[in-house]
Design a protein around this motif. Structure first.
Motif, PDB file in Angstrom:
ATOM      1  N   THR A  71      -5.574  -3.857  -4.336  1.00 36.94           N
ATOM      2  CA  THR A  71      -5.604  -2.512  -3.443  1.00 36.94           C
ATOM      3  C   THR A  71      -4.864  -1.337  -4.300  1.00 36.94           C
ATOM      4  O   THR A  71      -5.339  -0.367  -4.423  1.00 36.94           O
ATOM      5  N   LYS A  72      -3.743  -1.932  -4.830  1.00 39.74           N
ATOM      6  CA  LYS A  72      -2.717  -0.800  -5.380  1.00 39.74           C
ATOM      7  C   LYS A  72      -3.562  -0.155  -6.618  1.00 39.74           C
ATOM      8  O   LYS A  72      -3.472   0.887  -6.828  1.00 39.74           O
ATOM      9  N   ASN A  74      -6.750  -0.131  -7.186  1.00 38.94           N
ATOM     10  CA  ASN A  74      -7.860   0.704  -6.723  1.00 38.94           C
ATOM     11  C   ASN A  74      -7.282   2.194  -6.217  1.00 38.94           C
ATOM     12  O   ASN A  74      -7.806   3.270  -6.617  1.00 38.94           O
ATOM     13  N   CYS A  75      -5.981   2.184  -5.331  1.00 33.17           N
ATOM     14  CA  CYS A  75      -5.410   3.542  -4.885  1.00 33.17           C
ATOM     15  C   CYS A  75      -5.128   4.222  -6.144  1.00 33.17           C
ATOM     16  O   CYS A  75      -5.428   5.392  -6.198  1.00 33.17           O
ATOM     17  N   GLN A  76      -4.511   3.744  -7.158  1.00 36.06           N
ATOM     18  CA  GLN A  76      -4.037   4.344  -8.318  1.00 36.06           C
ATOM     19  C   GLN A  76      -5.462   4.888  -9.155  1.00 36.06           C
ATOM     20  O   GLN A  76      -5.249   6.144  -9.625  1.00 36.06           O
ATOM     21  N   GLU A  79      -6.739   7.814  -7.492  1.00 38.81           N
ATOM     22  CA  GLU A  79      -5.697   9.105  -7.528  1.00 38.81           C
ATOM     23  C   GLU A  79      -6.063   9.830  -8.862  1.00 38.81           C
ATOM     24  O   GLU A  79      -6.323  10.821  -8.980  1.00 38.81           O
TER      25      GLU A  79
END
Length: 87
Positions: A71-72, A74-76, A79
């Motif tokens: 998840t981390k 994917n979020c990066q 962004e």
């Protein structure tokens, strides 16, 4: 697309007719086509299997999807992709 007018309703009060100098009438079949032309570069940036992102444009929305093992991450990636779009 000339001689277009609109009205505004604010707290139940309707304005007089206002001249519209630009734009496409609401509900026009031309709207989705213009949307895709306008957002073509954004959709191309987001649809890149190399960076594990995907996007879809429909009516007046663009959805971006990032896929990967965390998840981390994917979020990066979202962004980073978003920053390319804002440039």
């Amino acid at each position: 697309m000339t001689d277009q007018t609109t009205t505004l309703i604010v707290q139940g009060e309707e304005s007089a007719n206002l001249q519209v100098n630009a734009g496409v009438p609401q509900g026009s079949p031309l709207s989705p086509i213009l949307f895709l032309f306008y957002n073509a570069e954004l959709l191309e940036i987001c649809n890149a299997s190399k960076i594990r992102t995907s996007s879809i444009g429909f009516m007046d929305d663009v959805n971006m999807l990032a896929y990967g093992p965390s998840t981390k991450g994917n979020c990066q990636q979202l962004e980073r992709t978003h920053s390319k779009c804002a440039a």
